[in-house]
Motif scaffolding. Structure first.
Motif, mmCIF file in Angstrom:
data_model
loop_
_atom_site.group_PDB
_atom_site.id
_atom_site.type_symbol
_atom_site.label_atom_id
_atom_site.label_comp_id
_atom_site.label_asym_id
_atom_site.label_seq_id
_atom_site.Cartn_x
_atom_site.Cartn_y
_atom_site.Cartn_z
ATOM 1 N N GLN A 1 2.435 -21.659 40.312
ATOM 2 C CA GLN A 1 1.702 -20.370 40.237
ATOM 3 C C GLN A 1 1.051 -20.226 41.872
ATOM 4 O OE1 GLN A 1 -1.280 -20.346 37.203
ATOM 5 N NE2 GLN A 1 0.242 -20.237 35.660
ATOM 6 N N SER A 2 0.687 -21.382 42.433
ATOM 7 C CA SER A 2 0.058 -21.332 43.637
ATOM 8 C C SER A 2 1.260 -21.074 44.651
ATOM 9 C CB SER A 2 -0.533 -22.699 43.862
ATOM 10 O OG SER A 2 -1.185 -22.575 45.247
ATOM 11 N N LYS A 3 2.350 -21.751 44.218
ATOM 12 C CA LYS A 3 3.545 -21.514 45.476
ATOM 13 C C LYS A 3 3.904 -20.087 45.290
ATOM 14 C CE LYS A 3 5.549 -23.982 47.239
ATOM 15 N NZ LYS A 3 5.310 -24.324 48.972
ATOM 16 N N SER A 4 4.024 -19.284 44.151
ATOM 17 C CA SER A 4 4.120 -18.100 43.903
ATOM 18 C C SER A 4 3.142 -17.067 44.803
ATOM 19 C CB SER A 4 4.042 -17.613 42.452
ATOM 20 O OG SER A 4 4.963 -18.139 41.768
ATOM 21 N N ASP A 5 1.979 -17.583 44.798
ATOM 22 C CA ASP A 5 0.890 -16.855 45.538
ATOM 23 C C ASP A 5 1.172 -16.942 47.081
ATOM 24 O OD1 ASP A 5 -0.447 -15.695 43.518
ATOM 25 O OD2 ASP A 5 -2.111 -17.378 43.521
ATOM 26 N N GLU A 6 1.576 -18.426 47.538
ATOM 27 C CA GLU A 6 2.049 -18.590 48.798
ATOM 28 C C GLU A 6 3.107 -17.697 49.389
ATOM 29 O OE1 GLU A 6 3.434 -22.590 51.381
ATOM 30 O OE2 GLU A 6 2.405 -22.811 49.594
ATOM 31 N N ILE A 7 4.196 -17.639 48.689
ATOM 32 C CA ILE A 7 5.281 -16.826 49.010
ATOM 33 C C ILE A 7 4.842 -15.603 48.937
ATOM 34 C CG2 ILE A 7 7.775 -16.494 48.187
ATOM 35 C CD1 ILE A 7 7.454 -19.123 49.350
ATOM 36 N N ALA A 8 4.316 -14.980 48.072
ATOM 37 C CA ALA A 8 4.202 -13.453 48.224
ATOM 38 C C ALA A 8 3.205 -13.371 49.531
ATOM 39 C CB ALA A 8 3.319 -12.981 47.019
ATOM 40 N N PHE A 9 2.206 -13.987 49.928
ATOM 41 C CA PHE A 9 1.594 -13.900 51.086
ATOM 42 C C PHE A 9 2.293 -14.098 52.326
ATOM 43 C CE2 PHE A 9 -0.824 -15.612 54.641
ATOM 44 C CZ PHE A 9 -1.895 -14.658 54.713
ATOM 45 N N GLN A 10 3.324 -15.004 52.316
ATOM 46 C CA GLN A 10 4.318 -15.204 53.438
ATOM 47 C C GLN A 10 5.285 -13.897 53.414
ATOM 48 O OE1 GLN A 10 6.672 -18.812 52.981
ATOM 49 N NE2 GLN A 10 7.225 -18.595 55.240
ATOM 50 N N THR A 11 5.618 -13.414 52.388
ATOM 51 C CA THR A 11 6.499 -12.113 52.455
ATOM 52 C C THR A 11 5.784 -10.954 52.740
ATOM 53 O OG1 THR A 11 7.753 -13.032 50.492
ATOM 54 C CG2 THR A 11 8.159 -10.830 51.037
ATOM 55 N N ALA A 12 4.894 -10.785 52.294
ATOM 56 C CA ALA A 12 3.915 -9.709 52.744
ATOM 57 C C ALA A 12 3.503 -9.673 54.336
ATOM 58 C CB ALA A 12 2.653 -9.602 51.933
ATOM 59 N N SER A 13 2.848 -10.848 54.688
ATOM 60 C CA SER A 13 2.914 -11.179 56.134
ATOM 61 C C SER A 13 3.963 -10.786 57.113
ATOM 62 C CB SER A 13 2.332 -12.402 56.328
ATOM 63 O OG SER A 13 1.797 -12.719 57.652
ATOM 64 N N LEU A 14 5.208 -11.265 56.778
ATOM 65 C CA LEU A 14 6.314 -11.050 57.588
ATOM 66 C C LEU A 14 6.823 -9.525 57.582
ATOM 67 C CD1 LEU A 14 8.298 -14.285 56.768
ATOM 68 C CD2 LEU A 14 7.467 -13.619 58.941
ATOM 69 N N PHE A 15 6.580 -9.031 56.386
ATOM 70 C CA PHE A 15 7.111 -7.607 56.104
ATOM 71 C C PHE A 15 6.106 -6.734 56.782
ATOM 72 C CE2 PHE A 15 6.441 -3.315 54.228
ATOM 73 C CZ PHE A 15 8.002 -3.526 53.753
ATOM 74 N N LEU A 16 4.708 -7.162 57.227
ATOM 75 C CA LEU A 16 3.763 -6.229 57.866
ATOM 76 C C LEU A 16 4.112 -6.398 59.279
ATOM 77 C CD1 LEU A 16 0.629 -6.541 55.866
ATOM 78 C CD2 LEU A 16 2.176 -4.544 55.913
ATOM 79 N N ASP A 17 4.379 -7.768 59.710
ATOM 80 C CA ASP A 17 4.851 -7.913 61.050
ATOM 81 C C ASP A 17 5.952 -7.279 61.677
ATOM 82 O OD1 ASP A 17 2.613 -9.757 61.231
ATOM 83 O OD2 ASP A 17 3.953 -11.521 61.115
ATOM 84 N N ALA A 18 6.944 -7.378 60.589
ATOM 85 C CA ALA A 18 8.265 -6.629 60.952
ATOM 86 C C ALA A 18 8.064 -5.038 61.206
ATOM 87 C CB ALA A 18 9.421 -6.748 60.004
ATOM 88 N N GLN A 19 7.173 -4.591 60.206
ATOM 89 C CA GLN A 19 6.778 -2.914 60.072
ATOM 90 C C GLN A 19 6.159 -2.802 61.495
ATOM 91 O OE1 GLN A 19 4.161 -1.713 56.920
ATOM 92 N NE2 GLN A 19 5.853 -0.412 56.501
ATOM 93 N N GLN A 20 5.161 -3.631 61.935
ATOM 94 C CA GLN A 20 4.513 -3.305 63.073
ATOM 95 C C GLN A 20 5.315 -3.313 64.250
ATOM 96 O OE1 GLN A 20 1.797 -2.138 63.971
ATOM 97 N NE2 GLN A 20 1.316 -2.817 66.064
ATOM 98 N N MET A 21 6.309 -4.312 64.424
ATOM 99 C CA MET A 21 7.338 -4.337 65.547
ATOM 100 C C MET A 21 8.148 -3.299 65.502
ATOM 101 S SD MET A 21 7.992 -8.472 65.224
ATOM 102 C CE MET A 21 6.606 -9.679 65.414
#
Length: 404
Positions: free
Chosen positions: A98-118
């Motif tokens: 479950q903790s890994k799921s939270d980590e992956i969701a955060f990593q995905t959302a963070s990279l998504f927002l970075d790509a969107q901002q770029m």
């Protein structure tokens, strides 16, 4: 993909999360292994043999045509505590997943927002270059007409080269961000995932810093994992301490005997032979290993309690800082919005003045360039707010619910 689609794919296909689920399954299988002593087992075979002298087999049992036996533990405290410990370890593995799921969701959302901002930066820098090219043409014309110094051409050329450099660098950053997002989603590194805008509900943020802190403590999977490990170590201590206790096993056996092996030695022969009872083993001297291993487990418990205190302090500091960073990001976004509104209004005023002959095209183009810069700053500030919210939601344990 939209953010929601990206998170759903990552939670299914991310390699690190797949490995965590495999570890969880292995932990569940360990529970079945630990339960084995308490599950009846049946063995069947033949003990037939040619006997010279007193009837006995190599294993010490009576020679038989067919023989079956079963055994299982009825009372075995060390094995009982081992089973409880393994079950707790399986729960620890589930919490880790479950903790890994939270980590992956955060990593995905963070990279998504970075790509969107770029992507936004690239889209904003392109009209800026076009505006600079128009400014360059206008300045060149004024220089040729003698209404501006030749040095102005160099200034505009430097600005245009700087804009081209920023545009190309932003394009490279966007390419890397989309590739990184693809890898997190389980795709090959050669693939690209392009973020798509969508209407996203505003996540609910705790009203106060204290509320965020309480929610972080309540939902912390890291604390739950340490508590589970602590519980498992407690069972391990009890397992080693129970080593001197008696062990009681249920035993049963059936044998189909051959008369020829017994008629010369016994006056009475019974072809069907069965036994049912219990085998009691009382440990008298168990050695020093159980006490030493129990002492090691107690030391592990002290380490885990120290780690829990450290984790609580870190969660408190991280949550407080994350909440404050969100407030700072929102303040920066407000300032950036005001600057953008001013820049847009300035363009409108200069356009009106240009129509009246009270402003030059150079002034209008400069104001448009300033507006483009203000848009980039505003997008950066907006990006900072979204990232700060993600970080706070991750700490409070509400990230997955907000993304889904």
């Amino acid at each position: 993909m939209t953010l929601r689609q990206a998170v759903e794919v990552a939670l299914k296909e991310n390699p690190d999360l797949v490995l965590a689920r495999l570890d969880e399954q292995k932990a569940q299988e360990s529970v079945r292994i630990a339960k084995d002593p308490f599950v009846p087992k049946v063995y069947a075979g033949s003990g037939a043999a040619k006997v010279w002298g007193y009837p006995s087999s190599i294993e010490g049992a009576a020679p038989a045509i067919i023989q079956s036996r079963t055994d299982m533990a009825l009372f075995n405290r060390p094995k009982s505590f081992e089973l409880a410990r393994v079950r707790e370890n399986a729960r620890t593995a589930a919490i880790a997943t479950q903790s890994k799921s939270d980590e992956i969701a955060f990593q995905t959302a963070s990279l998504f927002l970075d790509a969107q901002q770029m992507m936004r930066n690239v889209q904003s820098l392109k009209p800026e270059m076009e505006s600079l090219e128009q400014v360059g043409q206008a300045v060149k014309l004024r220089v040729e007409e003698g209404r501006a110094l030749p040095i102005e051409n160099k200034r505009v050329a430097a600005d245009l080269a700087r804009a081209h450099q920023r545009y190309e660098a932003a394009g490279d950053d966007l390419e890397y961000a989309q590739a990184s997002l693809a890898v997190v989603l389980g795709f090959p590194a050669g693939d690209r995932v392009r973020p798509v805008d969508e209407e996203r509900a505003t996540p609910e943020i705790p009203a106060t810093e204290q509320a965020a802190l309480e929610q972080a403590f309540e939902n912390s999977k890291e604390l739950r994992r340490l508590e589970s490990q602590l519980q498992a170590k407690g069972f391990e201590v009890r397992e080693y301490k129970s080593t001197p206790l008696p062990i009681v096993n249920l035993v049963a056996q059936y044998s189909l005997l051959a008369k020829s092996n017994y008629q010369d030695f016994f006056t009475h022969f019974q072809r069907n032979n069965g036994e049912l009872g219990v085998a009691i083993t009382i440990p008298l001297l168990t050695g020093s290993a159980p006490k030493a291993m129990a002492a090691q487990a107690r030391l592990d418990i002290l380490e885990l309690r120290t780690q829990m205190n450290q984790t609580r302090n870190r969660i408190q500091l991280d949550t407080q800082k994350s909440y404050q960073d969100l407030q700072k990001a929102e303040a920066s976004q407000n300032v950036a919005r005001l600057d953008l509104d001013y820049a847009r209004e300035q363009v409108s005023v200069l356009l009106a003045q240009l129509g009246e002959g009270r402003a030059t095209e150079q002034q209008v183009e400069d104001s448009r360039l300033n507006e483009q810069e203000r848009w980039i700053v505003f997008y950066d500030a907006q990006h900072g707010v979204e990232k700060a919210k993600l970080s706070l939601l991750r700490l409070t344990g509400a990230l997955l619910a907000a993304l889904r």
